[in-house]
Design an enzyme around this catalytic site. Structure first.
Site, PDB file in Angstrom:
ATOM      1  N   MET A   1       0.881  -1.198   0.000  1.00 16.88           N
ATOM      2  CA  MET A   1       0.000   0.000   0.000  1.00 16.88           C
ATOM      3  C   MET A   1       0.886   1.205   0.000  1.00 16.88           C
ATOM      4  O   MET A   1       1.918   1.153   0.609  1.00 16.88           O
ATOM      5  CB  MET A   1      -0.875  -0.016   1.252  1.00 16.88           C
ATOM      6  CG  MET A   1      -2.212   0.599   1.034  1.00 16.88           C
ATOM      7  SD  MET A   1      -3.147   0.661   2.533  1.00 16.88           S
ATOM      8  CE  MET A   1      -3.559  -1.104   2.637  1.00 16.88           C
ATOM      9  N   PRO A   2       0.476   2.273  -0.648  1.00 15.27           N
ATOM     10  CA  PRO A   2      -0.700   2.417  -1.484  1.00 15.27           C
ATOM     11  C   PRO A   2      -0.598   1.673  -2.817  1.00 15.27           C
ATOM     12  O   PRO A   2       0.504   1.331  -3.245  1.00 15.27           O
ATOM     13  CB  PRO A   2      -0.769   3.931  -1.743  1.00 15.27           C
ATOM     14  CG  PRO A   2       0.311   4.557  -0.922  1.00 15.27           C
ATOM     15  CD  PRO A   2       1.244   3.498  -0.536  1.00 15.27           C
ATOM     16  N   THR A   3      -1.745   1.363  -3.361  1.00 15.29           N
ATOM     17  CA  THR A   3      -1.829   0.789  -4.702  1.00 15.29           C
ATOM     18  C   THR A   3      -2.415   1.843  -5.627  1.00 15.29           C
ATOM     19  O   THR A   3      -3.448   2.411  -5.331  1.00 15.29           O
ATOM     20  CB  THR A   3      -2.720  -0.468  -4.704  1.00 15.29           C
ATOM     21  OG1 THR A   3      -2.174  -1.413  -3.788  1.00 15.29           O
ATOM     22  CG2 THR A   3      -2.800  -1.076  -6.081  1.00 15.29           C
ATOM     23  N   ASP A  40       2.570   0.062  -5.178  1.00 14.11           N
ATOM     24  CA  ASP A  40       2.315  -0.686  -6.412  1.00 14.11           C
ATOM     25  C   ASP A  40       1.612   0.226  -7.411  1.00 14.11           C
ATOM     26  O   ASP A  40       0.743   1.012  -7.026  1.00 14.11           O
ATOM     27  CB  ASP A  40       1.399  -1.891  -6.140  1.00 14.11           C
ATOM     28  CG  ASP A  40       2.166  -3.086  -5.593  1.00 14.11           C
ATOM     29  OD1 ASP A  40       1.953  -3.482  -4.436  1.00 14.11           O
ATOM     30  OD2 ASP A  40       3.029  -3.597  -6.360  1.00 14.11           O
TER      31      ASP A  40
END
Lengths: 70, 70, 70, 70, 70, 70
Positions: A1-3, A40
């Protein structure tokens, strides 16, 4: 996270995606802190016939002659 | 906004998507008000081997003989 | 299938969502055929501080005085 | 409902997806109860040039020689 | 990767989500191989007034008396 | 387009989201060209009990004492 999930019109090169993934990750770490390894980025290519705005496919918008054409 | 994202089984024609994008946008403006130009519709084609219901791929469901077959 | 996922700014009433779900489902069946029972509609409310266009949160866009203000 | 959406690196076979759809559905019904027929599983294949972690495309990560290489 | 995103009707407990996350991850590793640490599971609670099937909100479906009621 | 959708752990302030929306939009325009007004950024807050990695909820990961604790 974050994505971070990016939908963009089909046609961008791998090189552009390479640069964008790096830029979005850098912007995220710069702004939120944290570690780049936890970020990501996923790209989704959308065809012009799969995206409509105002009820009209971008396939058709981009095929129409410019408004000012005589 | 609003953004409408439609997942549908692969196989619909551009013409069907053109009609569906217009119909969904019209239905949204008719119901919520606002401007059609602010409505986005995005289509995602899903292959039959990428969609399962009840634990079974639609690829297999659609390959199986109808239940009533002798 | 199809599954229709609608992201819209927070604030719509249940009644509006009831009407929009029915209108989107009807538009889908009218356009693609098939059975209404196979159409899912899912709503996602997005807060104004969670949606940005042009790099600006809609929270800020909607708080700013209209451009024409003296 | 529930709808389970799985993003996975491109390259899995239909047989692997068949097995994973069944396994995810079984795990869901075993854990939450309810009926398998109400569980949908949708797969999204993601290319290695469309997925980045830590700002680097998996295309590049997987092309790089192992760290220990002389 | 893989990332598993689960949309489910609001109301499941943290304990149910804890069990489902473990079960989905185990099922994925058992079926595809790979490492559990690379599997992400994300839950999205959907309210009954935000999910419609067949054009009808589940809020209304679940409020209606059973069909057989006298 | 492009539409950038960011899933992040609950707890970021509006100010952080304001800064991140601007930074992601700037990074996108810098990298892909095009107009900032065509870039949408949408944030999705995910609770720690709604996100699991390696089969374990982040709620539990973050509650566990550090490994080195005596």
């Amino acid at each position: 996270m974050p994505t971070i999930r990016v939908e963009l019109m089909t046609g961008r090169t791998v090189e552009q995606k390479r640069a964008l993934a790096a830029a979005l990750t850098e912007a995220t770490v710069r702004t939120l802190g944290g570690n780049a390894s936890s970020v990501d980025v996923v790209f989704f290519d959308i065809e012009r016939h799969d995206w409509a705005t105002g009820g009209e496919l971008w396939l058709d918008k981009m095929a129409a002659p410019p408004a000012s054409a005589g």
